[in-house]
Design a protein around this motif. Sequence first.
Motif, mmCIF file in Angstrom:
data_model
loop_
_atom_site.group_PDB
_atom_site.id
_atom_site.type_symbol
_atom_site.label_atom_id
_atom_site.label_comp_id
_atom_site.label_asym_id
_atom_site.label_seq_id
_atom_site.Cartn_x
_atom_site.Cartn_y
_atom_site.Cartn_z
ATOM 1 N N GLN A 1 3.542 18.294 71.393
ATOM 2 C CA GLN A 1 3.276 19.685 71.835
ATOM 3 C C GLN A 1 4.470 20.624 71.458
ATOM 4 O O GLN A 1 5.378 20.423 72.790
ATOM 5 C CB GLN A 1 2.192 20.066 73.353
ATOM 6 N N CYS B 1 -1.734 23.586 71.125
ATOM 7 C CA CYS B 1 -1.490 22.939 71.217
ATOM 8 C C CYS B 1 -2.294 23.221 72.703
ATOM 9 O O CYS B 1 -2.887 22.647 73.551
ATOM 10 C CB CYS B 1 0.417 22.779 71.075
ATOM 11 N N VAL C 1 -5.800 22.300 72.904
ATOM 12 C CA VAL C 1 -5.755 20.499 73.609
ATOM 13 C C VAL C 1 -5.731 20.413 75.062
ATOM 14 O O VAL C 1 -6.473 19.670 75.287
ATOM 15 C CB VAL C 1 -4.842 20.202 72.440
ATOM 16 N N SER D 1 -5.665 19.622 65.862
ATOM 17 C CA SER D 1 -6.031 19.966 67.271
ATOM 18 C C SER D 1 -7.729 19.900 67.514
ATOM 19 O O SER D 1 -7.840 18.732 68.307
ATOM 20 C CB SER D 1 -5.784 21.687 67.803
ATOM 21 N N ILE E 1 -7.733 15.297 68.061
ATOM 22 C CA ILE E 1 -7.874 15.972 69.222
ATOM 23 C C ILE E 1 -8.588 16.177 70.009
ATOM 24 O O ILE E 1 -9.505 14.806 71.031
ATOM 25 C CB ILE E 1 -6.704 16.371 69.790
ATOM 26 N N VAL E 2 -9.058 17.240 70.145
ATOM 27 C CA VAL E 2 -10.330 18.050 71.201
ATOM 28 C C VAL E 2 -11.697 16.590 71.121
ATOM 29 O O VAL E 2 -11.997 16.185 72.225
ATOM 30 C CB VAL E 2 -10.423 19.012 71.048
#
Length: 119
Positions: free
Chosen positions: A45, A52, A55, A107, A110-111
């Motif tokens: 990140q 970022c 996240v 993002s 990823i979340v």
Amino acid sequence: MKVIRWFLGRIILLLNAVFSPKGLKRPTQEQQKVDEKAKSLALYQFDACPFCVKVRRAMKRQSVNIELRDAKTNPQHRSELELGGGKVKVPCLRIEKNDQVEWLYESSDIVAYLEKEFA
């Protein structure tokens, strides 16, 4: 342009600090399991990148302690990201499972992964 970016980045970091989310409260044993599972993860990140920050806020909400790797200022992390993931794009979650490495960009993805794995 660099000055504007720097200034906006500082505003993003300030707002993130002021409006930081609360983390989940888990029993000690359950949190230890989460921490152990998180050892196989690393987030590449940039500090002031808004995606970022998104996240990192999700990590805080889930009380997940993932190693943060700064791909902007650390040449080793930048190189690892480029060689492993194929491009220098952040955020990127490095997931190591069964001696295999997966690189997860975006993002929102990823979340969603964090919510699925740690909620």
